[in-house]
Design an enzyme around this catalytic site. Structure first.
Site, short mmCIF file in Angstrom:
data_model
loop_
_atom_site.label_atom_id
_atom_site.label_comp_id
_atom_site.label_asym_id
_atom_site.label_seq_id
_atom_site.Cartn_x
_atom_site.Cartn_y
_atom_site.Cartn_z
N ASP A 1 0.91 -1.23 -0.06
CA ASP A 1 0.32 -0.03 0.01
C ASP A 1 1.30 1.15 0.16
O ASP A 1 2.14 1.11 0.76
CB ASP A 1 -0.88 0.36 1.09
CG ASP A 1 -2.32 1.33 0.83
OD1 ASP A 1 -2.02 1.41 0.20
OD2 ASP A 1 -2.52 1.09 2.01
N GLY B 1 -9.22 5.74 2.26
CA GLY B 1 -9.85 6.86 3.26
C GLY B 1 -11.51 6.05 3.45
O GLY B 1 -12.34 7.72 3.81
N ASN C 1 -10.32 0.00 1.55
CA ASN C 1 -9.47 0.28 1.93
C ASN C 1 -10.07 0.93 3.21
O ASN C 1 -10.05 2.12 3.33
CB ASN C 1 -8.87 1.37 1.78
CG ASN C 1 -7.85 1.04 0.03
OD1 ASN C 1 -7.53 -0.12 -0.64
ND2 ASN C 1 -6.36 1.25 0.03
N VAL C 2 -9.37 0.05 4.63
CA VAL C 2 -10.27 0.76 5.49
C VAL C 2 -8.45 0.69 6.67
O VAL C 2 -7.90 -1.02 6.52
CB VAL C 2 -11.03 -0.56 6.55
CG1 VAL C 2 -11.27 -0.12 7.67
CG2 VAL C 2 -11.99 -0.36 5.43
N THR D 1 -7.75 3.28 9.53
CA THR D 1 -7.51 4.34 10.75
C THR D 1 -8.50 3.42 11.73
O THR D 1 -8.12 3.27 12.77
CB THR D 1 -7.99 5.37 10.43
OG1 THR D 1 -6.97 6.37 10.14
CG2 THR D 1 -7.91 5.81 11.99
#
Length: 286
Positions: free
Chosen positions: A82, A209, A230-231, A233
């Site tokens: 990534d 995000g 995409n995950v 945080t």
């Protein structure tokens, strides 16, 4: 079972109207937590590591863990690089067995971005490794990547078409209003822009995000053509919050077998929700 290219996962998702969740990993516990849920729900998954991840734990160790868990849980999985920025770095990791890479040249002008991505595509395709690139620029912070609001800009649909044609990239991360990290002000996703990109670009589209984005917004992007979500945080916040709460209740505690499991269980709930949002339940054939 084995480590596979994301190309095969995303092609199926695109053909069948769902998205594959891509979860950022940091250590053995985060890998295990994610795969426990994916195995239970029979969801395809992409395990993503930033350059910072591979400074914390060596690629060879992560690759060995993923290979072992792929066998344990009887499911193929993709290990993904990534936000990598160097062809040499990607080349080394692909030679070590990785079959999915994101080359991030989004900070460069269009022509330089194309040149960098094309060089990575030429190498990776010779190794059966799929390539993701980004056009447009997301703001926010993720690991060592930090982009201020002034430097962020959205993806132009016609530039996206040219970019894919010139590079031969396998998937495209688009900037449509999301950002890395959590949101300090009202989120505005440009769904019309996404629809226009989908009309002229035929490769799988990627939503970066996705943490802190309302579920209904993510579902709408999938309806409009996003096939990878995409995950990062949200996973870290859930894990850290649960561990902090455990120590608040157990100030004398010191056994990682207990507090790490609490963190893993909290992370698993986030994973479970994201799989449901992506519509990827039972998309792994028996």
């Amino acid at each position: 079972m084995s480590i596979i290219s994301t190309k095969y996962l995303l092609q199926d998702a695109q053909a069948n109207g769902y998205a594959v969740p891509a979860f950022n990993i940091h250590n053995a516990e985060t890998i295990q937590a994610i795969l426990e849920v994916c195995s239970e729900m029979r969801s395809p998954v992409i395990l993503a590591g930033t350059p910072g991840t591979f400074k914390h734990i060596a690629l060879e160790e992560i690759y060995a863990l993923c290979s072992a868990y792929s066998t344990t849980y009887n499911m193929p999985l993709a290990l993904h690089l990534d936000h990598h920025e160097s062809l040499d770095d990607i080349r080394r990791k692909v030679h070590a067995g990785v079959r999915s890479a994101m080359i991030d040249g989004s900070h460069f002008p269009f022509a330089e971005n194309v040149k960098l991505v094309k060089s990575v595509v030429d190498f990776c395709h010779s190794q059966d490794c799929s390539v993701e690139a980004e056009l447009g620029r997301l703001g926010g912070v993720e690991d060592e990547l930090s982009v201020d609001a002034e430097s962020a800009f959205l993806t132009d649909p016609q530039e996206a078409k040219r970019f894919v044609e010139l590079t031969g990239v396998d998937s495209l991360a688009v900037a449509i209003g999301t950002a890395h990290g959590l949101y300090s002000k009202t989120l505005k996703i440009d769904f019309q822009r996404l629809a226009e990109i989908r009309e002229v670009v035929d490769v799988p589209l990627v939503l970066h995000g996705a943490s802190d984005v309302p579920d209904e917004f993510v579902r709408r992007t999938i309806e409009l053509g996003v096939t990878k979500v995409n995950v990062a945080t949200e996973l870290k916040i859930a894990f850290a919050g649960a561990v902090k709460a455990w120590f608040a209740e157990n100030p004398q505690g010191n056994d990682p077998r207990y507090y790490m499991r609490v963190g893993m269980d909290a992370m698993k709930e986030v994973v479970r929700n994201k799989i449901n949002v992506c519509g990827s339940v039972n998309q792994i054939s028996a």
